[in-house]
Design an enzyme around this catalytic site. Structure first.
Site, PDB file in Angstrom:
ATOM      1  N   ASN A  28       0.831  -1.210   0.000  1.00 49.19           N
ATOM      2  CA  ASN A  28       0.000   0.000   0.000  1.00 49.19           C
ATOM      3  C   ASN A  28       0.862   1.254   0.000  1.00 49.19           C
ATOM      4  O   ASN A  28       0.547   2.250  -0.656  1.00 49.19           O
ATOM      5  CB  ASN A  28      -0.923   0.007   1.216  1.00 49.19           C
ATOM      6  CG  ASN A  28      -2.108  -0.914   1.059  1.00 49.19           C
ATOM      7  OD1 ASN A  28      -2.518  -1.245  -0.040  1.00 49.19           O
ATOM      8  ND2 ASN A  28      -2.652  -1.355   2.173  1.00 49.19           N
ATOM      9  N   ARG A  79       3.684  -0.081  27.399  1.00 46.88           N
ATOM     10  CA  ARG A  79       2.878   0.366  26.257  1.00 46.88           C
ATOM     11  C   ARG A  79       2.730   1.889  26.239  1.00 46.88           C
ATOM     12  O   ARG A  79       2.783   2.522  25.182  1.00 46.88           O
ATOM     13  CB  ARG A  79       1.499  -0.305  26.321  1.00 46.88           C
ATOM     14  CG  ARG A  79       0.467   0.223  25.317  1.00 46.88           C
ATOM     15  CD  ARG A  79       0.930   0.056  23.882  1.00 46.88           C
ATOM     16  NE  ARG A  79       0.108   0.800  22.968  1.00 46.88           N
ATOM     17  CZ  ARG A  79      -0.902   0.259  22.255  1.00 46.88           C
ATOM     18  NH1 ARG A  79      -1.198  -1.021  22.386  1.00 46.88           N
ATOM     19  NH2 ARG A  79      -1.598   0.997  21.421  1.00 46.88           N
ATOM     20  N   MET A 104       0.157  -3.163  12.142  1.00 43.28           N
ATOM     21  CA  MET A 104      -0.544  -4.230  12.846  1.00 43.28           C
ATOM     22  C   MET A 104      -0.655  -3.999  14.352  1.00 43.28           C
ATOM     23  O   MET A 104      -0.751  -4.959  15.124  1.00 43.28           O
ATOM     24  CB  MET A 104       0.134  -5.573  12.564  1.00 43.28           C
ATOM     25  CG  MET A 104       0.172  -5.931  11.092  1.00 43.28           C
ATOM     26  SD  MET A 104      -1.469  -5.896  10.298  1.00 43.28           S
ATOM     27  CE  MET A 104      -2.260  -7.271  11.128  1.00 43.28           C
ATOM     28  N   THR A 122      -6.829   1.019   6.542  1.00 39.89           N
ATOM     29  CA  THR A 122      -7.505   0.114   5.614  1.00 39.89           C
ATOM     30  C   THR A 122      -7.834  -1.185   6.336  1.00 39.89           C
ATOM     31  O   THR A 122      -7.143  -1.584   7.274  1.00 39.89           O
ATOM     32  CB  THR A 122      -6.623  -0.208   4.397  1.00 39.89           C
ATOM     33  OG1 THR A 122      -5.472  -0.947   4.831  1.00 39.89           O
ATOM     34  CG2 THR A 122      -6.188   1.051   3.689  1.00 39.89           C
ATOM     35  N   HIS A 123      -8.895  -1.849   5.870  1.00 44.42           N
ATOM     36  CA  HIS A 123      -9.278  -3.147   6.431  1.00 44.42           C
ATOM     37  C   HIS A 123      -9.803  -4.027   5.305  1.00 44.42           C
ATOM     38  O   HIS A 123     -10.639  -3.585   4.512  1.00 44.42           O
ATOM     39  CB  HIS A 123     -10.349  -2.969   7.507  1.00 44.42           C
ATOM     40  CG  HIS A 123     -10.767  -4.258   8.128  1.00 44.42           C
ATOM     41  ND1 HIS A 123      -9.894  -5.085   8.787  1.00 44.42           N
ATOM     42  CD2 HIS A 123     -11.983  -4.887   8.159  1.00 44.42           C
ATOM     43  CE1 HIS A 123     -10.533  -6.160   9.199  1.00 44.42           C
ATOM     44  NE2 HIS A 123     -11.791  -6.075   8.838  1.00 44.42           N
ATOM     45  N   ASP A 155     -10.396   5.063  15.377  1.00 43.23           N
ATOM     46  CA  ASP A 155     -10.754   5.431  16.745  1.00 43.23           C
ATOM     47  C   ASP A 155     -10.088   4.442  17.689  1.00 43.23           C
ATOM     48  O   ASP A 155      -9.164   3.718  17.286  1.00 43.23           O
ATOM     49  CB  ASP A 155     -12.273   5.509  16.934  1.00 43.23           C
ATOM     50  CG  ASP A 155     -12.983   4.190  16.667  1.00 43.23           C
ATOM     51  OD1 ASP A 155     -12.289   3.138  16.579  1.00 43.23           O
ATOM     52  OD2 ASP A 155     -14.217   4.185  16.563  1.00 43.23           O
ATOM     53  N   GLY A 157     -11.164   1.715  18.916  1.00 41.75           N
ATOM     54  CA  GLY A 157     -11.567   0.333  18.747  1.00 41.75           C
ATOM     55  C   GLY A 157     -10.778  -0.380  17.671  1.00 41.75           C
ATOM     56  O   GLY A 157      -9.813   0.154  17.107  1.00 41.75           O
TER      57      GLY A 157
END
Length: 216
Positions: A28, A79, A104, A122-123, A155, A157
């Protein structure tokens, strides 16, 4: 009681500087770099950031003369420290848009709070169906006859942000995960290039979960 006023749609103005986040081979990213060679495209990749020092996308960026950086989670104590480092690294390129192209990992608040409405992902499925890392496999297992790809705002999620654009891909009777994913990737590259260019040239208007190009 008076009816509460509807939230004002968020206007995300145009801007050409793009930072791309990659974890893998960078197909991409390569498509975006090909597009940005045309000044009329409007978007320009100014930096590439990866969480993996061996990501092939870094080599693609270097070959194109684009600055790169690696922010590997193993180099940080936790994290939160990694999230802050990603935000600092992205900010160093002064981007208008942050594009996840095969990245990822989930992004934390330091990035999302600063570039809210400007982080694009993108998904390889038609959201909201089949979120997560195995969207192609899950679509096949469910027996769908049509799947596709989605470009959406990010977002907190997993593949849950407002949808910018989608394209459908038919599932063939003899498809396995690899063959189906390859056809989806072709459409995904085209769609991402189109969305990033239009966002850079026109901006976005985000009204709840509805997104359209332009400023009104």
């Amino acid at each position: 009681m008076p009816t509460p006023a509807a939230p004002t749609p968020a206007v995300v103005p145009p801007g050409g500087r793009v930072v791309v986040l990659v974890s893998g081979g960078g197909s991409n990213l390569a498509a975006l770099l090909t597009a940005h060679a045309d000044p009329a495209y409007g978007a320009r990749v100014v930096g590439v950031v990866s969480d993996r020092p061996t990501a092939g996308g870094l080599d693609i960026a270097r070959d194109a003369g684009v600055a790169t950086a690696v922010v590997a989670p193993a180099d940080f104590p936790d994290r939160e420290a990694w999230d802050r480092a990603v935000a600092r690294t992205v900010a160093s390129f002064e981007p208008a848009w942050v594009v996840l192209a095969g990245f990822m990992r989930l992004l934390g608040a330091p990035v999302l709070d600063r570039w809210g409405g400007r982080v694009v992902n993108t998904h390889p499925a038609l959201s909201p169906s089949f979120p997560g890392a195995h969207g192609v496999r899950d679509a096949l297992a469910h027996g769908v006859r049509v799947t596709g790809c989605t470009v959406h705002l990010v977002d907190s999620g997993v593949d849950t942000g407002p949808i910018i654009a989608q394209r459908a891909v038919e599932v063939a009777d003899d498809d396995d995960e690899a063959t189906l994913h390859e056809r989806i990737k072709v459409e995904e590259r085209r769609l991402l290039v189109d969305v990033v260019g239009r966002a850079a040239r026109e901006g976005l208007l985000v009204d709840g979960r509805r997104v359209r190009f332009g400023r009104g």
